[in-house]
Design a protein around this motif. Structure first.
Motif, mmCIF file in Angstrom:
data_model
loop_
_atom_site.group_PDB
_atom_site.id
_atom_site.type_symbol
_atom_site.label_atom_id
_atom_site.label_comp_id
_atom_site.label_asym_id
_atom_site.label_seq_id
_atom_site.Cartn_x
_atom_site.Cartn_y
_atom_site.Cartn_z
ATOM 1 N N THR A 1 -1.082 -13.398 -12.614
ATOM 2 C CA THR A 1 -0.368 -14.561 -13.151
ATOM 3 C C THR A 1 0.225 -14.251 -14.522
ATOM 4 O OG1 THR A 1 -2.443 -15.428 -14.033
ATOM 5 C CG2 THR A 1 -1.722 -16.263 -11.886
ATOM 6 N N ASN A 2 -0.192 -13.179 -15.166
ATOM 7 C CA ASN A 2 0.358 -12.810 -16.474
ATOM 8 C C ASN A 2 1.636 -11.985 -16.367
ATOM 9 O OD1 ASN A 2 -1.758 -14.073 -17.850
ATOM 10 N ND2 ASN A 2 -3.044 -12.260 -17.657
ATOM 11 N N ASP A 3 1.934 -11.479 -15.181
ATOM 12 C CA ASP A 3 3.138 -10.664 -14.991
ATOM 13 C C ASP A 3 4.372 -11.551 -14.934
ATOM 14 O OD1 ASP A 3 1.732 -8.281 -14.870
ATOM 15 O OD2 ASP A 3 1.455 -8.439 -12.698
ATOM 16 N N PRO A 4 5.496 -11.037 -15.435
ATOM 17 C CA PRO A 4 6.739 -11.804 -15.282
ATOM 18 C C PRO A 4 7.114 -11.887 -13.802
ATOM 19 C CG PRO A 4 7.200 -9.617 -16.107
ATOM 20 C CD PRO A 4 5.695 -9.749 -16.064
ATOM 21 N N ALA A 5 7.778 -12.979 -13.449
ATOM 22 C CA ALA A 5 8.215 -13.154 -12.058
ATOM 23 C C ALA A 5 9.240 -12.084 -11.731
ATOM 24 C CB ALA A 5 8.809 -14.541 -11.865
ATOM 25 N N PRO A 6 9.078 -11.376 -10.613
ATOM 26 C CA PRO A 6 10.059 -10.357 -10.245
ATOM 27 C C PRO A 6 11.385 -10.993 -9.841
ATOM 28 C CG PRO A 6 8.434 -10.594 -8.514
ATOM 29 C CD PRO A 6 7.995 -11.478 -9.646
ATOM 30 N N THR A 7 12.453 -10.274 -10.095
ATOM 31 C CA THR A 7 13.780 -10.733 -9.701
ATOM 32 C C THR A 7 14.208 -9.937 -8.480
ATOM 33 O OG1 THR A 7 14.326 -11.214 -11.982
ATOM 34 C CG2 THR A 7 16.167 -11.022 -10.444
ATOM 35 N N TYR A 8 14.469 -10.609 -7.393
ATOM 36 C CA TYR A 8 14.857 -9.939 -6.158
ATOM 37 C C TYR A 8 16.328 -10.123 -5.816
ATOM 38 C CZ TYR A 8 9.866 -9.827 -5.303
ATOM 39 O OH TYR A 8 8.533 -9.621 -5.409
ATOM 40 N N ARG B 1 0.313 -0.615 5.531
ATOM 41 C CA ARG B 1 1.471 0.237 5.197
ATOM 42 C C ARG B 1 2.774 -0.554 5.306
ATOM 43 N NH1 ARG B 1 -0.302 5.692 8.375
ATOM 44 N NH2 ARG B 1 -1.757 6.417 6.813
ATOM 45 N N LEU B 2 2.889 -1.348 6.381
ATOM 46 C CA LEU B 2 4.102 -2.149 6.565
ATOM 47 C C LEU B 2 4.247 -3.164 5.436
ATOM 48 C CD1 LEU B 2 6.544 -3.041 8.235
ATOM 49 C CD2 LEU B 2 5.007 -4.578 9.466
ATOM 50 N N ILE B 3 3.168 -3.841 5.107
ATOM 51 C CA ILE B 3 3.225 -4.841 4.033
ATOM 52 C C ILE B 3 3.640 -4.173 2.724
ATOM 53 C CG2 ILE B 3 1.785 -6.336 2.584
ATOM 54 C CD1 ILE B 3 0.228 -7.025 5.195
ATOM 55 N N ARG B 4 3.095 -3.009 2.446
ATOM 56 C CA ARG B 4 3.459 -2.321 1.194
ATOM 57 C C ARG B 4 4.903 -1.852 1.195
ATOM 58 N NH1 ARG B 4 -2.162 0.624 -0.463
ATOM 59 N NH2 ARG B 4 -3.212 -1.346 -0.671
ATOM 60 N N ARG B 5 5.385 -1.416 2.368
ATOM 61 C CA ARG B 5 6.793 -1.002 2.439
ATOM 62 C C ARG B 5 7.710 -2.197 2.260
ATOM 63 N NH1 ARG B 5 5.734 2.158 7.010
ATOM 64 N NH2 ARG B 5 6.685 0.549 8.262
ATOM 65 N N VAL B 6 7.404 -3.291 2.954
ATOM 66 C CA VAL B 6 8.281 -4.466 2.919
ATOM 67 C C VAL B 6 8.157 -5.190 1.584
ATOM 68 C CG1 VAL B 6 8.725 -6.715 3.966
ATOM 69 C CG2 VAL B 6 8.271 -4.742 5.409
ATOM 70 N N LEU B 7 6.935 -5.327 1.104
ATOM 71 C CA LEU B 7 6.701 -6.066 -0.140
ATOM 72 C C LEU B 7 6.447 -5.121 -1.298
ATOM 73 C CD1 LEU B 7 4.400 -8.848 1.324
ATOM 74 C CD2 LEU B 7 6.863 -8.945 0.919
ATOM 75 N N GLY B 8 6.921 -3.919 -1.196
ATOM 76 C CA GLY B 8 6.651 -2.910 -2.210
ATOM 77 C C GLY B 8 7.096 -3.287 -3.602
ATOM 78 N N ALA B 9 8.211 -3.956 -3.727
ATOM 79 C CA ALA B 9 8.710 -4.317 -5.054
ATOM 80 C C ALA B 9 7.724 -5.197 -5.813
ATOM 81 C CB ALA B 9 10.073 -4.984 -4.943
ATOM 82 N N PRO B 10 7.174 -6.255 -5.218
ATOM 83 C CA PRO B 10 6.220 -7.068 -5.971
ATOM 84 C C PRO B 10 4.955 -6.310 -6.344
ATOM 85 C CG PRO B 10 6.888 -8.207 -3.985
ATOM 86 C CD PRO B 10 7.484 -6.852 -3.944
ATOM 87 N N LEU B 11 4.579 -5.320 -5.538
ATOM 88 C CA LEU B 11 3.364 -4.574 -5.827
ATOM 89 C C LEU B 11 3.532 -3.625 -6.992
ATOM 90 C CD1 LEU B 11 2.146 -3.757 -2.216
ATOM 91 C CD2 LEU B 11 1.338 -5.550 -3.745
ATOM 92 N N THR B 12 4.774 -3.329 -7.369
ATOM 93 C CA THR B 12 4.998 -2.392 -8.459
ATOM 94 C C THR B 12 5.492 -3.085 -9.710
ATOM 95 O OG1 THR B 12 7.227 -1.948 -7.652
ATOM 96 C CG2 THR B 12 5.471 -0.472 -6.909
ATOM 97 N N VAL B 13 5.403 -4.400 -9.764
ATOM 98 C CA VAL B 13 5.816 -5.149 -10.947
ATOM 99 C C VAL B 13 4.857 -4.848 -12.087
ATOM 100 C CG1 VAL B 13 6.016 -7.480 -11.925
ATOM 101 C CG2 VAL B 13 6.890 -6.999 -9.656
ATOM 102 N N GLY B 14 5.391 -4.742 -13.250
ATOM 103 C CA GLY B 14 4.532 -4.561 -14.416
ATOM 104 C C GLY B 14 4.627 -3.162 -14.976
ATOM 105 N N PRO B 15 3.765 -2.870 -15.931
ATOM 106 C CA PRO B 15 3.842 -1.576 -16.605
ATOM 107 C C PRO B 15 3.431 -0.423 -15.720
ATOM 108 C CG PRO B 15 2.000 -2.906 -17.464
ATOM 109 C CD PRO B 15 2.752 -3.732 -16.450
#
Length: 94
Positions: free
Chosen positions: A9-16, A80-94
């Motif tokens: 919840t402390n991470d900025p909202a990702p922009t897609y 693996r599929l979830i990480r590929r499809v939703l990979g961008a939100p999983l890499t948000v942050g530093p």
């Protein structure tokens, strides 16, 4: 390879969708729908061929309960599929 950063919840909202037109989004949805249909069609044909050959009965796939090994492989592939499809939100942050 670093481990994925799971958003908090402390991470900025990702922009897609910044700079994305509605037509580009529609093209993406249509493309994904086409791919989904191709896969569904092939699975249905494969089930029919296997059923007609006597390898399985018509309800075999629907009634099948995966064993422990297959259950584990399915869970791994799902992740693996979830990480590929939703990979961008999983890499948000530093």
């Amino acid at each position: 390879m670093s481990s994925p950063h799971y958003p908090t919840t402390n991470d900025p909202a990702p922009t897609y969708l910044a700079g994305t037109s509605p037509d580009e989004l529609a093209r993406m949805v249509v493309g994904l729908t086409e791919e989904l249909w191709i896969l569904r069609d092939r699975v249905m044909v494969l089930e029919e061929v296997l059923s007609q050959s006597g390898a399985i009965s018509s309800g075999t796939v629907d009634e099948h309960t995966p064993g422990e090994e297959l259950h584990g492989r399915l869970a791994l592939e799902r992740q693996r599929l979830i990480r590929r499809v939703l990979g961008a939100p999983l890499t948000v942050g530093p």
